[in-house]
Scaffold this active site. Structure first.
Site, mmCIF file in Angstrom:
data_model
loop_
_atom_site.group_PDB
_atom_site.id
_atom_site.type_symbol
_atom_site.label_atom_id
_atom_site.label_comp_id
_atom_site.label_asym_id
_atom_site.label_seq_id
_atom_site.Cartn_x
_atom_site.Cartn_y
_atom_site.Cartn_z
ATOM 1 N N ASP A 120 0.774 -1.237 0.000
ATOM 2 C CA ASP A 120 0.000 0.000 0.000
ATOM 3 C C ASP A 120 0.808 1.290 0.000
ATOM 4 O O ASP A 120 0.646 2.135 -0.873
ATOM 5 C CB ASP A 120 -0.938 0.024 1.207
ATOM 6 N N LYS A 121 1.641 1.492 1.012
ATOM 7 C CA LYS A 121 2.333 2.769 1.169
ATOM 8 C C LYS A 121 3.670 2.786 0.448
ATOM 9 O O LYS A 121 4.256 3.852 0.251
ATOM 10 C CB LYS A 121 2.570 3.088 2.660
ATOM 11 N N CYS A 191 -2.590 -8.709 -1.787
ATOM 12 C CA CYS A 191 -3.875 -9.399 -1.635
ATOM 13 C C CYS A 191 -4.702 -9.332 -2.914
ATOM 14 O O CYS A 191 -4.729 -8.316 -3.607
ATOM 15 C CB CYS A 191 -4.636 -8.828 -0.449
ATOM 16 N N GLU A 441 -6.566 2.526 9.368
ATOM 17 C CA GLU A 441 -7.622 1.921 8.556
ATOM 18 C C GLU A 441 -8.655 1.250 9.456
ATOM 19 O O GLU A 441 -8.302 0.571 10.419
ATOM 20 C CB GLU A 441 -7.036 0.882 7.598
ATOM 21 N N SER A 466 -9.388 0.394 4.624
ATOM 22 C CA SER A 466 -8.664 -0.541 3.778
ATOM 23 C C SER A 466 -9.289 -0.530 2.394
ATOM 24 O O SER A 466 -10.491 -0.297 2.240
ATOM 25 C CB SER A 466 -8.751 -1.945 4.376
#
Length: 549
Positions: A120-121, A191, A441, A466
């Site tokens: 993500d980041k 994911c 999140e 999320s």
């Protein structure tokens, strides 16, 4: 060459001496130095394969006449950091990653960069650094995880999070939950749905910072290896032609990214990350208002988990992001230059074999509006965001009594104690960039609500969600409670009315009543130290991308 700053001339004798200690010889001193920012770690599924993938990259760099220098940066798994104090550190890690890559590239004067993020980041953090440095750079995103199989059904990580709530409410056995736990995440990769990591990979490809096909090439596939090797070769084309991130990351490229984001129904975290990247580029202006403006113009054409039933492997088999962009070609800025050294139009010329059952055309959309909407009102004067593509039609308009919590933990406990009922509006505050700090999140609350089949509960927060959250989840409420935002005035039993179609969110109180309440609010204090204390002082509002100032 930029690297001559550390290797050329008599004044750099001592520098060369240190480079020789690393194994370099006279011939190497004449070659371009290629930095490789690798985010490999043993604890993040999206990154466990990068240790091997980087060897392919290094081999090609050597074959092409360069010297590869691998260095590490951090990677946080939001799924593992979820629902405990670790999540305070997830969004702030974006800034550490950007600063790390910038520092390494400046200190060692690399001629070009190859960036290897997955989750993500890490993706936005690395691209922020590339934009600051403005030296030739290319991104190799690590690729999605394959989905798992459970009782004949295709499953992923979000199935597990929602199954916890189902088990706690008696709708699933602990034996089945354990079996699901063991099979939902079968190996390396981000994911398997269109959650934040895969959304950012798709937008990286759309902007032109990674090669066509990179985003949906799965982590364990031969195609990912091929793209990694091709990317390592392509960095020399970028270097020879002096094509820099500022040539690629234009206003038009960002608009393309937002359009594809909306067409896919991507994660709302993009409203933080895309403005944060744009902030690093001179002459570019990206705000959350741009997301909403384009959302009225761009239809939702590809329904992927959590908004639909398809997963990234289905998008890959349907043609990937090149196919999505081909279907959208008429509304994209196709003159944008990309890391192929060609334009978007040239990249799309040979795209064919699109599965229109997965990737719809603009004339046959799933919904007429894009997947993300921005709402305004007396709860969020500066805006808030919702993934409308993952909301059932009957919840696009909702009004209900509030259940108010000053932390995620308080809310989760209330859900587990069956204190939340259909019709409620759950309010979680003091979870914003400064209030958390770190803007955690809220996946556990949303998953717990869905697992209990409370399909008519809305959740609003100054925190974030999320990419796997679904349902009427409204986040990034700005200004946040810790900054005196009106969300701090809400009390149990107050009525909040949400109208996604009209882009409004309203607390059913007068302005004077809200002002009076806020004058009596005592902000929640956090006992902070270290990085979080620094972050709280520097973080801006969610509507500004939560960048540091």
């Amino acid at each position: 060459m930029r690297s001559d700053n550390i290797k050329k001339g008599i004044n750099r004798t001592s520098h060369r001496s240190l480079l020789r200690a690393c194994g370099l010889d006279d011939n190497d001193m004449k070659k371009p130095f290629i930095g490789i920012a690798n985010s490999y770690t043993d604890i993040v599924p999206g990154h466990i394969h990068l240790k091997d993938l980087v060897q392919e990259v290094k081999e090609v760099i050597r074959l092409e006449g360069g010297v590869p220098f691998e260095f590490d940066t951090m990677a946080v798994c939001d799924g593992i950091a979820m629902n405990h104090e670790g999540m305070y550190y997830s969004l702030p890690s974006r800034e550490i990653i950007a600063n790390t890559v910038e520092s390494m590239a400046m200190a060692h004067q690399f001629d070009a960069l190859i960036l290897m993020p997955t989750c993500d980041k890490v993706v936005p953090g690395m691209i922020m650094a590339a934009a600051r440095l403005n030296i030739p750079a290319i991104v190799i995103t690590g690729g999605p995880m394959m989905p798992g199989k459970f009782h004949g059904e295709t499953v992923d990580f979000i199935n597990v999070t929602e199954a916890v709530g189902a088990t706690q409410s008696g709708k699933m056995s602990e034996e089945d939950l354990y079996e699901l736990e063991r099979c939902a995440c079968p190996g390396a990769g981000s994911c398997a749905g269109l959650f934040t990591a895969n959304t950012m990979a798709c937008l990286t490809e759309t902007m032109g910072m990674s090669l066509p096909g990179c985003a949906t090439a799965h982590a364990v596939s031969d195609k990912k290896v091929e793209i990694a090797r091709a990317s390592a070769k392509k960095i020399f084309t970028l270097l020879e032609n002096d094509i820099k991130p500022s040539d690629i990351l234009t206003q038009e490229a960002f608009e393309n990214a937002i359009k594809v984001d909306l067409a896919l129904g991507g994660s709302t975290n993009t409203t933080l990350h895309i403005p944060a990247i744009a902030n690093e580029v001179d002459g570019v202006d990206v705000t959350i208002d741009l997301f909403d403006k384009l959302s009225h113009e761009v239809p939702y054409i590809c329904s992927i988990r959590p908004g639909g039933n398809n997963r990234m492997i289905d998008v890959e088999n349907a043609g990937g992001i090149p196919a999505v962009m081909k279907n959208m070609e008429s509304i994209l800025n196709t003159d944008c230059i990309t890391c192929t050294s060609n334009s978007v139009k040239e990249n799309l010329e040979k795209v064919s074999d699109i599965d229109y059952n997965v990737i719809h055309t603009l004339d046959d959309p799933i919904r007429t509006e894009g997947g993300i909407a921005v709402l305004y009102g007396n709860v969020a004067p500066n805006g808030c965001v919702i993934k409308q593509g993952a909301v059932n039609e009957d919840m696009l308009v909702h009004s209900g009594p509030c259940k108010v919590f000053n932390s995620e933990e308080e809310c989760v406990l209330a859900i587990e104690n069956d204190e939340i009922i259909d019709g409620d509006v759950v309010v979680i505050r003091y979870e914003g960039p400064k209030g958390g700090p770190g803007m955690r999140e809220m996946l556990n609350p949303t998953a717990a609500i869905m697992g209990r089949e409370l399909f008519h509960v809305a959740l609003i927060t100054d925190g974030r969600f999320s990419g796997g959250s679904r349902g009427p989840c409204i986040g990034h409420i700005s200004p946040e409670a810790a900054e005196g935002g009106p969300i701090g005035a809400i009390e149990n039993g107050d009525i909040v009315s949400i109208n996604v179609k009209e882009r409004t969110i309203k607390l059913e109180l007068t302005d004077d009543e809200i002002k009076e309440r806020l004058s009596k609010v005592k902000p929640v204090e956090r006992n902070l130290k270290g990085w979080l204390k620094q972050y709280q002082k520097l973080a801006t509002s969610a509507d500004k991308g939560a960048i540091l100032k």
